[in-house]
Design an enzyme around this catalytic site. Structure first.
Site, PDB file in Angstrom:
ATOM      1  CG  ASP A  45      -1.857   1.174   1.302  1.00 32.33           C
ATOM      2  OD1 ASP A  45      -1.612   2.190   0.609  1.00 32.33           O
ATOM      3  OD2 ASP A  45      -2.847   1.106   2.059  1.00 32.33           O
ATOM      4  CB  VAL A  46       2.084   3.497  -2.709  1.00 30.72           C
ATOM      5  CG1 VAL A  46       2.538   2.388  -3.642  1.00 30.72           C
ATOM      6  CG2 VAL A  46       0.760   4.106  -3.168  1.00 30.72           C
ATOM      7  CE1 TYR A  78      -6.588  10.150 -11.251  1.00 32.97           C
ATOM      8  CE2 TYR A  78      -7.160  11.847 -12.854  1.00 32.97           C
ATOM      9  CZ  TYR A  78      -6.529  10.660 -12.534  1.00 32.97           C
ATOM     10  OH  TYR A  78      -5.818   9.982 -13.503  1.00 32.97           O
ATOM     11  CE  LYS A  81      -3.083  10.910 -11.341  1.00 33.05           C
ATOM     12  NZ  LYS A  81      -2.017   9.889 -11.212  1.00 33.05           N
TER      13      LYS A  81
END
Length: 256
Positions: free
Chosen positions: A65-66, A161, A165
């Site tokens: 799980d990053v 999101y 980004k």
């Protein structure tokens, strides 16, 4: 640590989010090209399924799980133990979060989940890769961050999101600058409408900026994988700083 490449050793990559979508496609492309690849993701079974697509290649599945620093540390320790060095990190793990939720209804927990995965996870993996690449012999390596066309042009109801980004682009630029002294090249690929489970809804109808629902063209995810491989296999003296790969006719350029 002084991990030295041995004669004839294949190049070593870490691909996060390797159990599906773009991550799986890139991992398979690299494995078929002779790379050794550590496959990272939250569930072991999809990682093993990715590895099984190229059974003759050298791969390592590591449940990760990053967003958890201890998981990221364990991933890169496993790579050092198995392969001895690291040539490439494809920072791909990410989530769109709850789709179609207006910003005024977006819960803080949902916001934090997207930020923790897309941004904090990318930072943690890049930091771990950077530390290893700086110390190994020969020194250096490459990090490719998976951005999005949302880093430039958002979709409706995509605040979390899109924000991550945009932030990832800043991280890419900073890492690229700081990596110069150590032979670490850092670039970013921004992808639009690659055909994966995450974009399945695009083909049936996606919310447009004018409020309409319209189907959108998609492209083969293999085209993304080939682009990442091209970026990865450049000599460290050359770098694709930013690449945008998208379905040619998707509503992105101009007014749609």
């Amino acid at each position: 640590m002084n991990a030295k490449r041995t004669a004839g050793q294949s190049k070593i990559a870490v691909v996060t989010g390797a159990g599906s979508g773009i991550g799986r496609a890139v991992a398979v492309e690299l494995l078929r090209a002779g790379w050794s690849v550590a496959l990272a993701g939250r569930r072991t079974q999809p990682l093993e399924e990715t590895a099984a697509l190229v059974p003759e290649a050298a791969s390592l599945a590591v449940r990760t799980d990053v967003s958890r620093p201890e998981d990221v540390a364990a991933l890169f320790a496993a790579v050092r133990e198995r392969f001895g060095r690291l040539d490439l990190l494809f920072n791909n793990a990410g989530t769109f979060g709850p789709g179609g939720v207006p910003v005024e209804d977006l819960s803080y927990d949902a916001w934090r989940h997207v930020v923790d995965t897309n941004l904090n996870g990318a930072f943690l993996c890049a930091q771990a890769a950077y530390r290893q690449m700086k110390e190994q012999d020969p020194r250096g390596g490459r990090i490719i961050n998976n951005g999005s066309v949302s880093a430039h042009t958002p979709r409706p109801h995509s605040a979390a999101y899109t924000a991550t980004k945009h932030a990832l682009t800043g991280l890419t630029k900073s890492l690229s600058l700081d990596g110069r002294a150590y032979g670490i090249a850092v670039g970013q690929i921004d992808v639009g409408n690659a055909a994966t489970d995450m974009t399945a809804r695009m083909r049936t109808g996606a919310l447009q900026a004018n409020g309409e629902i319209a189907p959108e063209p998609v492209m083969d995810v293999a085209d993304v994988a080939r682009t990442v491989r091209h970026m990865a296999e450049l000599p460290l003296e050359a770098n694709v700083q930013f690449a945008t790969v998208l379905a040619t006719a998707m509503p992105y350029v101009g007014r749609g």
